[in-house]
Design a protein around this motif. Structure first.
Motif, mmCIF file in Angstrom:
data_model
loop_
_atom_site.group_PDB
_atom_site.id
_atom_site.type_symbol
_atom_site.label_atom_id
_atom_site.label_comp_id
_atom_site.label_asym_id
_atom_site.label_seq_id
_atom_site.Cartn_x
_atom_site.Cartn_y
_atom_site.Cartn_z
ATOM 1 N N ASP A 38 -18.073 43.663 81.935
ATOM 2 C CA ASP A 38 -19.368 44.210 81.548
ATOM 3 C C ASP A 38 -19.297 45.732 81.675
ATOM 4 N N GLU A 39 -20.442 46.385 81.554
ATOM 5 C CA GLU A 39 -20.441 47.849 81.604
ATOM 6 C C GLU A 39 -19.988 48.372 82.962
ATOM 7 N N HIS A 165 -28.175 35.449 80.862
ATOM 8 C CA HIS A 165 -28.377 36.665 80.074
ATOM 9 C C HIS A 165 -29.514 36.440 79.088
ATOM 10 N N GLU A 167 -31.293 38.733 75.808
ATOM 11 C CA GLU A 167 -31.222 39.947 75.002
ATOM 12 C C GLU A 167 -32.467 40.801 75.212
ATOM 13 N N ARG A 252 -31.331 47.517 89.042
ATOM 14 C CA ARG A 252 -30.928 48.166 87.792
ATOM 15 C C ARG A 252 -29.577 48.838 87.987
ATOM 16 N N LEU A 256 -28.443 48.006 82.806
ATOM 17 C CA LEU A 256 -28.731 46.578 82.726
ATOM 18 C C LEU A 256 -29.611 46.183 83.900
ATOM 19 N N THR A 258 -30.814 43.416 86.443
ATOM 20 C CA THR A 258 -30.364 42.152 87.013
ATOM 21 C C THR A 258 -31.489 41.565 87.845
ATOM 22 N N LEU A 287 -34.306 46.797 77.247
ATOM 23 C CA LEU A 287 -33.160 46.617 78.129
ATOM 24 C C LEU A 287 -32.757 45.148 78.175
ATOM 25 N N PRO A 288 -31.456 44.862 78.052
ATOM 26 C CA PRO A 288 -31.024 43.474 78.247
ATOM 27 C C PRO A 288 -31.205 43.089 79.706
ATOM 28 N N MET A 290 -30.043 40.440 82.873
ATOM 29 C CA MET A 290 -29.160 39.446 83.449
ATOM 30 C C MET A 290 -29.857 38.835 84.648
#
Length: 336
Positions: A38-39, A165, A167, A252, A256, A258, A287-288, A290
């Motif tokens: 991931d990022e 996850h 979107e 954050r 992303l 979480t 923002l996506p 998770m």
């Protein structure tokens, strides 16, 4: 005992050296975990490549660091000076008797030769030699060869982590507005509740989550602005008498969001959906998202109903180094 070569070796197993292995380790991790990065993982690899230019400086600084807390703790397997295998081993936290094994990676063309076994076995021996009482690791539930290897070395499952996850949405989240539940209420956490909520989480979460995703941002989530978030980050579902049934907290990282969700044994899918729905309404759009949970069926049902999809399941495994003999961790690579 696992046979470990010296630092001058051009082939075989040896301790990782930050002076000349860091770039090779970064390249290997990018190749081995390409589908999972991931990022955060990509940023870590970029940083490893940057710091590889300063390897001699880092090596000098390591003289002041205790074992298991250096910049590249662990072992590499090299073939013709190329890093084709790597495993990290480090203390769970400074001074801890528990150690974590992570980033077990072998280049695709070198798998099936016993390299992974040799790397993990060397890490177990190193941890044991430095006073470790236990070692733990994390593995994908669908990685059958790795699970077979770890079990053969004495690791046992301690819990599972489900990754979800959703979107990003362009506008504000529009829930289906689950009805309130008589006798219960959802409210944001209050400053000063951190000790109580941390104790509740410790009792509610499974051991695998506790080892690999510690909730270190709980005090910050409760801090008043400007130290906390402008938007609410921690929500509690409780009975009217104040008994906590469920809790969610936002973290954050790297663009992303979480969501960590926790549910008591008495919690239901309706409890979980009501709480997660409330939390989703408070976050900014675009923002996506998770989510990380155990494998609690009520939470899974709530997340599925809110548009989350399961991404992967991770298994936490632990090896009791004091109870077992050293023989289990001394396997030699076969069929190199």
């Amino acid at each position: 005992m696992v046979r470990v070569a010296g630092l001058e070796a051009v082939s075989g197993l040896r301790p990782a050296d930050v002076r000349w292995d860091l770039r090779g380790i970064a390249d290997l991790l990018e190749e081995a975990f390409a589908s999972d990065l991931d990022e955060v993982g990509q940023r870590i690899i970029r940083e490893m490549r940057f710091w590889s230019r300063l390897g001699w400086l880092l090596k000098g600084l390591e003289w002041f660091l205790p074992p298991g807390e250096t910049f590249a703790p662990g072992y590499v397997w090299v073939e013709g000076r190329r890093v084709v295998g790597y495993t990290m081993v480090r203390r769970f936290r400074p001074g801890s008797e528990g150690w974590l094994i992570a980033n077990v990676a072998v280049a695709p063309g070198f798998r099936g030769r016993g390299i992974g076994r040799a790397l993990v076995s060397a890490c177990l021996e190193y941890a044991r030699a430095h006073g470790a009482r236990w070692a733990a690791l994390q593995v994908r539930a669908d990685n059958t060869p790795a699970l077979r290897l770890y079990r053969s070395l004495g690791f046992v499952e301690i819990g599972r982590i489900q990754i979800w996850h959703r979107e990003a949405w362009r506008g504000p989240f529009l829930p289906s507005l689950s009805p309130t539940i008589p006798g219960y209420r959802v409210r944001p956490a209050r400053p000063g509740e951190a000790p109580t909520l941390a104790a509740w989480i410790t009792a509610a979460e499974n051991p695998a989550m506790r080892l690999f995703e510690p909730l270190g941002l709980l005090p910050m989530a409760l801090a008043p602005w400007p130290f906390g978030r402008r938007w609410k980050t921690l929500w509690v579902l409780e009975t009217e008498g104040g008994e906590i049934v469920a809790l969610t907290v936002w973290i954050r990282r790297e663009g992303l969001l979480t969501l960590r969700a926790f549910l008591a044994g008495s919690g239901t899918p309706l409890h979980a959906r009501w709480l997660v729905e409330t939390a989703l309404m408070e976050i900014p759009p675009g923002l996506p998202v998770m989510a990380m949970t155990g494998e609690e069926p009520p939470l899974s049902a709530a997340l599925l109903s809110l548009g989350f999809r399961p991404v992967r399941t991770l298994i936490g495994m632990r090896h009791d180094l004091k109870a077992g003999s050293s023989e289990a961790a001394s396997g030699s690579p076969q069929g190199r």
